[in-house]
Scaffold this motif. Structure first.
Motif, short mmCIF file in Angstrom:
data_model
loop_
_atom_site.label_atom_id
_atom_site.label_comp_id
_atom_site.label_asym_id
_atom_site.label_seq_id
_atom_site.Cartn_x
_atom_site.Cartn_y
_atom_site.Cartn_z
N MET A 132 0.83 -1.21 0.00
CA MET A 132 0.00 0.00 0.00
C MET A 132 0.86 1.26 0.00
N ASP A 133 1.96 1.26 0.74
CA ASP A 133 2.88 2.40 0.70
C ASP A 133 3.42 2.60 -0.72
N THR A 134 3.70 1.48 -1.40
CA THR A 134 4.22 1.56 -2.77
C THR A 134 3.20 2.17 -3.72
N LEU A 135 1.97 1.70 -3.65
CA LEU A 135 0.92 2.25 -4.52
C LEU A 135 0.70 3.74 -4.25
N ARG A 136 0.68 4.11 -2.97
CA ARG A 136 0.48 5.52 -2.64
C ARG A 136 1.64 6.37 -3.16
N ARG A 137 2.87 5.87 -3.04
CA ARG A 137 4.03 6.63 -3.52
C ARG A 137 4.00 6.79 -5.04
N ILE A 138 3.55 5.75 -5.73
CA ILE A 138 3.44 5.84 -7.19
C ILE A 138 2.46 6.95 -7.57
N HIS A 139 1.33 7.00 -6.88
CA HIS A 139 0.38 8.08 -7.17
C HIS A 139 1.01 9.45 -6.89
N ASP A 140 1.63 9.59 -5.73
CA ASP A 140 2.18 10.88 -5.33
C ASP A 140 3.30 11.35 -6.25
N GLU A 141 4.18 10.43 -6.63
CA GLU A 141 5.36 10.80 -7.42
C GLU A 141 5.07 10.90 -8.91
N ASP A 142 4.19 10.04 -9.42
CA ASP A 142 3.93 9.98 -10.86
C ASP A 142 2.65 10.70 -11.28
N ASN A 143 1.83 11.07 -10.30
CA ASN A 143 0.55 11.73 -10.58
C ASN A 143 -0.34 10.85 -11.47
N ARG A 144 -0.39 9.56 -11.16
CA ARG A 144 -1.25 8.63 -11.88
C ARG A 144 -2.54 8.42 -11.08
N LEU A 145 -3.62 8.20 -11.80
CA LEU A 145 -4.88 7.84 -11.14
C LEU A 145 -4.80 6.40 -10.68
N VAL A 146 -5.03 6.16 -9.40
CA VAL A 146 -5.04 4.81 -8.84
C VAL A 146 -6.43 4.54 -8.27
N ILE A 147 -7.04 3.43 -8.69
CA ILE A 147 -8.31 3.00 -8.14
C ILE A 147 -8.09 1.60 -7.56
N ALA A 148 -8.30 1.46 -6.26
CA ALA A 148 -8.00 0.20 -5.59
C ALA A 148 -9.21 -0.32 -4.84
N ASN A 149 -9.55 -1.59 -5.07
CA ASN A 149 -10.54 -2.27 -4.24
C ASN A 149 -9.86 -2.69 -2.95
N LEU A 150 -10.45 -2.30 -1.84
CA LEU A 150 -9.84 -2.57 -0.54
C LEU A 150 -10.82 -3.29 0.37
N HIS A 151 -10.28 -4.00 1.36
CA HIS A 151 -11.15 -4.83 2.18
C HIS A 151 -11.23 -4.39 3.64
N THR A 152 -10.59 -3.29 4.00
CA THR A 152 -10.78 -2.77 5.36
C THR A 152 -10.98 -1.26 5.31
N LEU A 153 -11.79 -0.78 6.23
CA LEU A 153 -12.03 0.65 6.35
C LEU A 153 -10.75 1.39 6.70
N ASP A 154 -9.95 0.81 7.58
CA ASP A 154 -8.77 1.50 8.03
C ASP A 154 -7.76 1.72 6.90
N THR A 155 -7.63 0.73 6.01
CA THR A 155 -6.75 0.89 4.86
C THR A 155 -7.23 2.04 3.99
N ALA A 156 -8.52 2.12 3.76
CA ALA A 156 -9.09 3.21 2.96
C ALA A 156 -8.84 4.55 3.62
N ARG A 157 -9.06 4.60 4.94
CA ARG A 157 -8.82 5.86 5.66
C ARG A 157 -7.37 6.31 5.56
N ARG A 158 -6.47 5.36 5.62
CA ARG A 158 -5.05 5.68 5.71
C ARG A 158 -4.45 6.11 4.38
N TYR A 159 -4.92 5.52 3.27
CA TYR A 159 -4.23 5.72 2.00
C TYR A 159 -5.00 6.51 0.94
N CYS A 160 -6.30 6.60 1.06
CA CYS A 160 -7.10 7.12 -0.05
C CYS A 160 -7.43 8.61 0.11
#
Length: 273
Positions: free
Chosen positions: A184-212
């Motif tokens: 998840m840190d990797t996906l978030r960094r890719i979005h931040d550094e590359d300015n790419r749109l990332v859409i991720a299906n996630l299975h916990t609320l906390d993960t969504a709160r932390r990264y999205c």
């Protein structure tokens, strides 16, 4: 940028996705949450054209991608990279070759089958692996890597496509908590550094709160929530997961380390008071 209009997918008489609509005006990290069977994976597969829609439009930069056929559809799939829960690597193939498969849409088929890749592609693949912290694994077979390393190889393969959109379908559901956080840190960094749109299906609320930046909640094929992570209250969780009893706020804020390997159904049951 992205405009989803009344999109549905029917399997017989059942709507797996039922007339969903939303828009994304600029690049961001969008999380889609909900129980198993809510329609999350079906929606991503329609976006990537792995599954046909029954109705509606998905417009990206003004073009309806659901109307594309043949070479135009394959060109869209190269711009819209997909990351799967089970990695979808070739187990007995070395890591760098798996990453190079992200260039298949851009290279002649026959040389690629025999493993003949231009030097610039090989150097790019190695640079991406180095960026993701697994360059030392380049010569190993994919099957020799841990689950978290394999998922980073899958992310590297997606980056080889140089996509405008990255779709991640439950990318941490089969990982242990530590590797889940790394991915998840990797996906978030890719979005931040590359300015790419990332859409991720996630299975916990906390993960969504932390990264999205934005969270879309689905239930029974429909969107029942669309907002920011700080709007994910216990009442919203109740709407998304279908719980009919009161929730514990401490349960909804349980850390990713404790929930990294649990499915959304188990998580919803845990939230029940």
């Amino acid at each position: 940028m992205l405009d989803v209009r009344n999109v549905s997918r029917l399997f017989g008489t059942k709507a797996a996705v039922d007339r969903i609509s939303f828009s994304v005006e600029r690049t961001g990290f969008v999380g889609v949450i909900g129980r198993s069977g809510a329609g999350k994976s079906t929606f991503l597969r329609m976006m990537n054209r792995l599954t046909d829609a029954s109705a509606g439009e998905i417009r990206f930069e003004g073009r309806d991608i659901l109307a594309l056929r043949g070479a135009e559809m394959r060109a869209w799939q190269s711009q819209c990279a997909m990351i799967f829960q089970q990695f979808n690597l070739v187990p007995r193939m070395d890591v760098v070759s798996n990453v190079l498969h992200g260039r298949l849409a851009h290279r002649a088929t026959l040389p690629s089958i025999f493993g003949f890749w231009p030097d610039d592609d090989v150097l790019k693949a190695l640079a991406i692996l180095d960026r993701l912290g697994i360059a030392e694994q380049a010569a190993k077979r994919a099957e020799a890597l841990s689950g978290g390393q394999q998922q980073r190889v899958a992310i590297a393969r997606a980056l080889m496509q140089d996509p405008k959109v990255i779709l991640a379908d439950e990318p941490i559901a089969s990982l242990d908590p530590m590797n889940a956080q790394v991915v998840m840190d990797t996906l978030r960094r890719i979005h931040d550094e590359d300015n790419r749109l990332v859409i991720a299906n996630l299975h916990t609320l906390d993960t969504a709160r932390r990264y999205c930046d934005r969270v879309i909640g689905m239930r029974d094929g429909r969107i029942v929530f669309d907002g920011t992570p700080d709007q994910l209250t216990t009442g919203v969780a109740r709407d998304i997961y279908g719980a009919d009893a009161s929730f514990s706020e401490t349960a909804t804020s349980t850390s990713i380390e404790a929930l990294g390997t649990r499915g959304d159904d188990a998580y919803a049951r845990e939230l029940l008071a």
